[in-house]
Scaffold this motif. Structure first.
Motif, PDB file in Angstrom:
ATOM      1  N   VAL A  28       1.227  -1.074  -0.377  1.00 20.81           N
ATOM      2  CA  VAL A  28       0.151  -0.142  -0.214  1.00 20.81           C
ATOM      3  C   VAL A  28       0.374   1.021   0.230  1.00 20.81           C
ATOM      4  N   ALA A  29       2.342   0.772   1.141  1.00 21.95           N
ATOM      5  CA  ALA A  29       2.835   2.334   0.988  1.00 21.95           C
ATOM      6  C   ALA A  29       3.256   2.550  -0.341  1.00 21.95           C
ATOM      7  N   ALA A  30       3.792   1.609  -1.022  1.00 23.86           N
ATOM      8  CA  ALA A  30       4.732   0.901  -2.385  1.00 23.86           C
ATOM      9  C   ALA A  30       3.593   2.183  -4.076  1.00 23.86           C
ATOM     10  N   GLU A  31       2.161   1.200  -3.600  1.00 22.99           N
ATOM     11  CA  GLU A  31       1.530   1.232  -5.069  1.00 22.99           C
ATOM     12  C   GLU A  31       0.847   2.721  -4.974  1.00 22.99           C
ATOM     13  N   PHE A  32      -0.064   3.577  -3.489  1.00 28.45           N
ATOM     14  CA  PHE A  32      -0.536   4.660  -3.692  1.00 28.45           C
ATOM     15  C   PHE A  32       0.124   6.310  -2.943  1.00 28.45           C
ATOM     16  N   GLU A  33      -0.737   6.732  -3.636  1.00 29.28           N
ATOM     17  CA  GLU A  33      -0.338   8.297  -2.630  1.00 29.28           C
ATOM     18  C   GLU A  33      -0.749   8.876  -1.431  1.00 29.28           C
ATOM     19  N   ARG A  34      -2.078   8.798  -1.065  1.00 30.42           N
ATOM     20  CA  ARG A  34      -2.313   8.983  -0.300  1.00 30.42           C
ATOM     21  C   ARG A  34      -3.256   7.919   0.602  1.00 30.42           C
ATOM     22  N   PRO A  35      -2.621   6.819   1.450  1.00 31.02           N
ATOM     23  CA  PRO A  35      -3.242   6.389   1.969  1.00 31.02           C
ATOM     24  C   PRO A  35      -3.297   6.408   3.547  1.00 31.02           C
ATOM     25  N   VAL A  36      -4.840   6.191   4.356  1.00 29.98           N
ATOM     26  CA  VAL A  36      -5.265   6.312   5.144  1.00 29.98           C
ATOM     27  C   VAL A  36      -5.094   4.692   6.085  1.00 29.98           C
ATOM     28  N   LEU A  37      -4.634   4.687   7.557  1.00 28.98           N
ATOM     29  CA  LEU A  37      -5.497   3.659   8.009  1.00 28.98           C
ATOM     30  C   LEU A  37      -6.247   3.957   9.441  1.00 28.98           C
ATOM     31  N   LEU A  38      -7.358   3.314   9.371  1.00 26.41           N
ATOM     32  CA  LEU A  38      -8.754   3.319   9.856  1.00 26.41           C
ATOM     33  C   LEU A  38      -8.187   2.583  11.204  1.00 26.41           C
ATOM     34  N   PHE A 158     -17.973   6.575  -6.278  1.00 27.08           N
ATOM     35  CA  PHE A 158     -19.280   6.487  -4.651  1.00 27.08           C
ATOM     36  C   PHE A 158     -18.986   5.762  -3.405  1.00 27.08           C
ATOM     37  N   GLY A 159     -17.838   5.277  -3.326  1.00 31.93           N
ATOM     38  CA  GLY A 159     -17.514   4.778  -3.048  1.00 31.93           C
ATOM     39  C   GLY A 159     -18.074   3.758  -2.179  1.00 31.93           C
ATOM     40  N   GLN A 160     -18.773   2.605  -2.771  1.00 29.81           N
ATOM     41  CA  GLN A 160     -20.088   1.794  -3.899  1.00 29.81           C
ATOM     42  C   GLN A 160     -18.864   0.334  -3.585  1.00 29.81           C
ATOM     43  N   TRP A 161     -19.142  -0.259  -3.068  1.00 31.62           N
ATOM     44  CA  TRP A 161     -18.403  -1.926  -3.236  1.00 31.62           C
ATOM     45  C   TRP A 161     -19.184  -2.885  -3.916  1.00 31.62           C
ATOM     46  N   ASP A 162     -19.545  -3.261  -5.131  1.00 31.22           N
ATOM     47  CA  ASP A 162     -20.104  -4.359  -5.912  1.00 31.22           C
ATOM     48  C   ASP A 162     -18.992  -5.819  -5.779  1.00 31.22           C
ATOM     49  N   PRO A 163     -19.353  -6.531  -6.067  1.00 31.65           N
ATOM     50  CA  PRO A 163     -18.563  -7.812  -4.611  1.00 31.65           C
ATOM     51  C   PRO A 163     -18.375  -8.427  -7.080  1.00 31.65           C
ATOM     52  N   ARG A 164     -19.111  -7.880  -8.223  1.00 35.37           N
ATOM     53  CA  ARG A 164     -19.430  -7.969  -9.154  1.00 35.37           C
ATOM     54  C   ARG A 164     -17.415  -7.707  -9.837  1.00 35.37           C
ATOM     55  N   ARG A 165     -16.978  -6.713  -8.730  1.00 35.33           N
ATOM     56  CA  ARG A 165     -15.999  -6.609  -9.826  1.00 35.33           C
ATOM     57  C   ARG A 165     -14.703  -6.426  -9.317  1.00 35.33           C
ATOM     58  N   GLN A 166     -14.586  -7.821  -8.074  1.00 35.07           N
ATOM     59  CA  GLN A 166     -13.618  -8.186  -7.581  1.00 35.07           C
ATOM     60  C   GLN A 166     -12.963  -8.895  -8.407  1.00 35.07           C
ATOM     61  N   ARG A 167     -12.004  -8.378  -7.840  1.00 37.17           N
ATOM     62  CA  ARG A 167      -9.922  -8.766  -8.486  1.00 37.17           C
ATOM     63  C   ARG A 167      -9.645  -9.935  -8.814  1.00 37.17           C
ATOM     64  N   PRO A 168      -9.171 -10.868  -8.480  1.00 46.45           N
ATOM     65  CA  PRO A 168      -8.756 -12.066  -8.719  1.00 46.45           C
ATOM     66  C   PRO A 168      -7.355 -12.247  -7.556  1.00 46.45           C
ATOM     67  N   GLU A 169      -6.825 -12.979  -6.911  1.00 46.75           N
ATOM     68  CA  GLU A 169      -5.711 -12.769  -6.028  1.00 46.75           C
ATOM     69  C   GLU A 169      -5.258 -13.677  -6.137  1.00 46.75           C
ATOM     70  N   LEU A 170      -4.716 -14.180  -7.004  1.00 45.71           N
ATOM     71  CA  LEU A 170      -3.289 -15.243  -7.577  1.00 45.71           C
ATOM     72  C   LEU A 170      -2.219 -14.956  -6.419  1.00 45.71           C
ATOM     73  N   TRP A 171      -1.421 -16.051  -6.138  1.00 43.10           N
ATOM     74  CA  TRP A 171      -0.369 -16.369  -5.249  1.00 43.10           C
ATOM     75  C   TRP A 171       0.392 -15.058  -4.551  1.00 43.10           C
ATOM     76  N   ARG A 172      -0.911 -14.375  -4.433  1.00 50.39           N
ATOM     77  CA  ARG A 172      -1.099 -12.833  -2.843  1.00 50.39           C
ATOM     78  C   ARG A 172      -0.144 -11.918  -4.169  1.00 50.39           C
ATOM     79  N   LEU A 173      -0.746 -11.901  -5.451  1.00 44.56           N
ATOM     80  CA  LEU A 173      -0.233 -10.904  -6.025  1.00 44.56           C
ATOM     81  C   LEU A 173      -1.516  -9.697  -6.129  1.00 44.56           C
ATOM     82  N   TYR A 174      -1.150  -8.783  -5.660  1.00 43.83           N
ATOM     83  CA  TYR A 174      -3.128  -7.527  -5.429  1.00 43.83           C
ATOM     84  C   TYR A 174      -2.916  -6.273  -6.657  1.00 43.83           C
ATOM     85  N   ASN A 175      -3.765  -6.027  -6.644  1.00 49.06           N
ATOM     86  CA  ASN A 175      -4.206  -4.761  -7.770  1.00 49.06           C
ATOM     87  C   ASN A 175      -4.704  -3.447  -7.485  1.00 49.06           C
TER      88      ASN A 175
END
Length: 305
Positions: A28-38, A158-175
């Motif tokens: 997250v620190a490497a890929e994003f410009e403005r991350p925040v931790l809840l 709009f900050g909304q979540w769509d389960p149909r837009r979930q991306r595969p995360e094979l071998w711990r690779l994150y998109n």
């Protein structure tokens, strides 16, 4: 030819979970410009803050913290939150539900709970601060809607979540790709269980708010849950208060977070209690998840954590 002996190092279960979470935090620190931790001061966000410190030592944590304050949070949790912020020298941004109610952007619910009202302040804070990744402490074992969600979970404009837009995360690779206006929700503890969290708290000697351990508290019974009286309006007629020895498995809005009868006063006793339990922490102590069969999924589609 001389034979060589190789020693294979096998990580323990907790070490493997820690390594995975640290990897996610660094991604997250490497890929994003403005991350925040809840950060609410609850056990999961406290473990996540601990992991973030370990991930970037000796450098400071490269995220600021965000808490959506309902105005009905437990005082013990808020005191703990502020102490941790001071101790670790991190910046805390608070999105206040009460200010949205005062401005007329939100209305109080008839049942007094403000947990579902957190969505608008959260989305406004993300938009105003241009956060492109929001780190949350959600775990797949908590609730079936959270079990559907990926570690990197894309949210639309709009900050909304769509389960149909979930991306595969094979071998711990994150998109982490996203368009302008979209952002990513990221869950470093996704593969942890409640028992894993407590085992890690014991192994790392992590401090928690006192209400996670047994204490004498004034409570009243509603829908099979022990709720604490408070400014949110409880108890109602026919709901007598009494003192009991209780603790909390999860921490949220006082109006929807129930205590459980428990003698567990130490980490070891809590771990033994959880190991014997057959009910999830949210299933036993969160009234907001009982609103409907798909209560959590409905809220997540609207932009909730």
């Amino acid at each position: 030819m001389r034979a060589t002996t190789r020693t294979r190092h096998i990580l323990s279960h907790l070490d493997a979970l820690e390594a995975e979470s640290v990897h996610i935090l660094r991604e997250v620190a490497a890929e994003f410009e403005r991350p925040v931790l809840l950060f609410s001061g609850g056990k999961d966000s406290t473990v996540m803050l601990h992991l973030a410190r370990k991930a970037f030592l000796p450098a400071p944590i490269p995220f600021q913290l965000l808490h959506v304050d309902t105005g009905h949070n437990f005082p013990e949790t808020l005191d703990f939150r502020d102490r941790m912020v001071d101790r670790f020298g991190v910046r805390l941004l608070v999105a206040d539900v009460q200010s949205y109610i005062d401005a007329g952007d939100l209305r109080e619910r008839a049942d007094g709970t403000r947990n579902p009202l957190q969505t608008l302040p959260l989305l406004r804070a993300i938009e105003a601060n241009r956060f492109d990744a929001v780190l949350g402490g959600g775990r797949r074992d908590e609730e079936k809607a959270r079990a559907k969600e990926r570690v990197f979970s894309l949210r639309d404009d709009f900050g909304q979540w769509d389960p149909r837009r979930q991306r595969p995360e094979l071998w711990r690779l994150y998109n982490g790709r996203h368009r302008p206006g979209e952002h990513m929700r990221v869950f470093p503890l996704s593969n942890w269980t409640e028992l894993d969290v407590w085992d890690y708290i014991r192994a790392e000697d992590i401090e928690l708010p006192s209400l996670y351990y047994t204490h004498r508290r004034t409570v009243f019974l509603r829908d099979g849950m022990w709720l604490a009286p408070g400014s949110w309006g409880g108890p109602g007629d026919g709901e007598p208060v009494q003192e009991r020895m209780v603790r909390y498995r999860t921490v949220g809005d006082m109006s929807c977070t129930g205590a459980v009868d428990s003698p567990a006063s130490s980490v070891d006793e809590v771990i033994a209690e959880i190991a014997a339990s057959r009910v999830t922490e949210r299933g036993s102590s969160r009234a907001d998840d009982r609103m409907s069969e798909a209560a959590m999924e409905d809220r997540k589609r609207e932009g909730y954590f």
